[in-house]
Scaffold this motif. Sequence first.
Motif, short mmCIF file in Angstrom:
data_model
loop_
_atom_site.label_atom_id
_atom_site.label_comp_id
_atom_site.label_asym_id
_atom_site.label_seq_id
_atom_site.Cartn_x
_atom_site.Cartn_y
_atom_site.Cartn_z
N LEU A 128 42.63 26.90 38.13
CA LEU A 128 42.73 28.19 38.81
C LEU A 128 44.19 28.54 39.10
CD1 LEU A 128 39.72 28.01 41.30
CD2 LEU A 128 39.85 29.19 39.12
N GLY A 129 44.99 27.54 39.45
CA GLY A 129 46.39 27.79 39.70
C GLY A 129 47.13 28.29 38.47
N ILE A 171 40.21 42.25 45.74
CA ILE A 171 38.81 42.51 46.08
C ILE A 171 38.74 42.94 47.53
CG2 ILE A 171 36.49 41.52 46.24
CD1 ILE A 171 37.41 41.67 43.38
N LEU A 172 38.22 44.13 47.78
CA LEU A 172 38.08 44.67 49.14
C LEU A 172 39.41 44.62 49.89
CD1 LEU A 172 34.63 43.12 50.16
CD2 LEU A 172 35.09 45.41 49.27
N GLY A 173 40.47 44.91 49.17
CA GLY A 173 41.79 44.96 49.79
C GLY A 173 42.48 43.62 49.95
N VAL A 174 41.81 42.53 49.53
CA VAL A 174 42.40 41.19 49.64
C VAL A 174 42.92 40.76 48.27
CG1 VAL A 174 41.97 38.77 50.22
CG2 VAL A 174 40.81 40.59 51.50
N HIS A 175 44.19 40.42 48.20
CA HIS A 175 44.79 39.97 46.95
C HIS A 175 44.42 38.51 46.71
CE1 HIS A 175 47.47 39.84 43.56
NE2 HIS A 175 48.16 38.84 44.10
N LEU A 176 43.77 38.24 45.58
CA LEU A 176 43.33 36.89 45.26
C LEU A 176 44.13 36.34 44.09
CD1 LEU A 176 39.45 37.37 45.42
CD2 LEU A 176 40.90 36.35 47.16
N TYR A 177 44.71 35.16 44.31
CA TYR A 177 45.38 34.42 43.24
C TYR A 177 44.72 33.04 43.17
CZ TYR A 177 47.95 33.15 47.49
OH TYR A 177 48.28 32.77 48.77
N GLY A 178 45.28 32.13 42.38
CA GLY A 178 44.60 30.87 42.09
C GLY A 178 44.16 30.08 43.30
#
Length: 405
Positions: free
Chosen positions: A242-243, A251-258
């Motif tokens: 994932l990294g 998603i829903l205003g939340v920045h998702l990274y690894g």
Amino acid sequence: MKEFLQLNRNLKLRMLTMFLVAILNSSILPNMTIYYSRYFGTLVTGVLLIMVSIASFLAGLYGGHLADVYGRKPVMIGGGLMIAAGYAIAATMNSPWLQDPHVTFVGFLIAGVGASGANPAEQAMIIDASTPQNRQYVYSISYWIVNISVMIGSALGGWFFRDYLFELLTGMIIVSVVNLCIITLGMKEIEHATEAVSNSLSSLLHAYQEVMTDRRYMLFLIGWVFAGIISSQPDYYLAVHLGADFHATTILGVHLYGQRMLSMVTLTNTIMIVTMMGLFTRISRDWSLAKTYSLGAALSALGFASAFVGDRFWPLIVSAIILTLGEMFVVPSSQTLRADMMNPARIGVYSGAMMAVNPLASIIAGMLVSASGLLGNWGMAAVMVLCGAASIGLVVKSARMPATY
């Protein structure tokens, strides 16, 4: 609720102590790697963690034997005293008046040895106090309780570890003392068959030699090592994958990274277990243990395999759901199978032998991370499927074998 109220008193109290101990472990231990790295550097930290793993493994072996010699309760009390003493040392060395990371390590080492030494006795007491009819229910609700406490403990550690370590450790001392009082004043020793007569080294070696000659149980342990390789992946290759490969999204205003996606997988897992464990216990109540385990192990392997080749949010959430469904079938059925395979006169050492499974699975999982550069995502996915197949084959074969004791 009616089924819970009908359980042996020791089991009810054991679930309470399990809840408290899991809060202890999950609020402190995951953050200690960061603590050691800050003071000692990564090289020394790695050595310290290896020392803790070795000491804990040896303590578990000896604790299992002592549980057969002296009984479950005295070993649990001894372990509880070491946990409380270890946290007291660590708190003192991180107080406003004293700061010593070296002695802090000693304190956590003492607490870790105490916890590992008491673990086989705790497992043996669960088996002593349960029956073949209610054992799967006991392990299901225990697993549910642990997940709730881990969720609470992780939140406590995340909020307080960095800035309020002394206060957090002080709270942990109080929790460990309460836990010790519950064991000492509330639990009763249950009469159990035993062949252990001495606490000597030769007696210990003879006891574990007997376990190793039990082919049925050894096949089960090897099968459980393969299952452990699969279940340990969030801390190993899944984190690496994932990294490196996850496509960041919002998603829903939340920045998702690894790293955040790994947290989402863990959160999905925990929420499903907390809200759905009871349903899956009822679904599998009338299934054979071998069938339940096989379905669970297959789902877990496929869930992680699909996660290794996924790099976007929704496919990874689907993978998290699949592997969690498998986990909810695997854990209670495997623990029930393990208990059913133990020689009633050697439950302590049989429980102690299980202490080898997690370290061995972790070593192999670490080696797979090193090999992942050659295998790639699809190769690692194939390894998960092979591990799942091997685990199912060995565990089902052992379940069909007759007892030799």
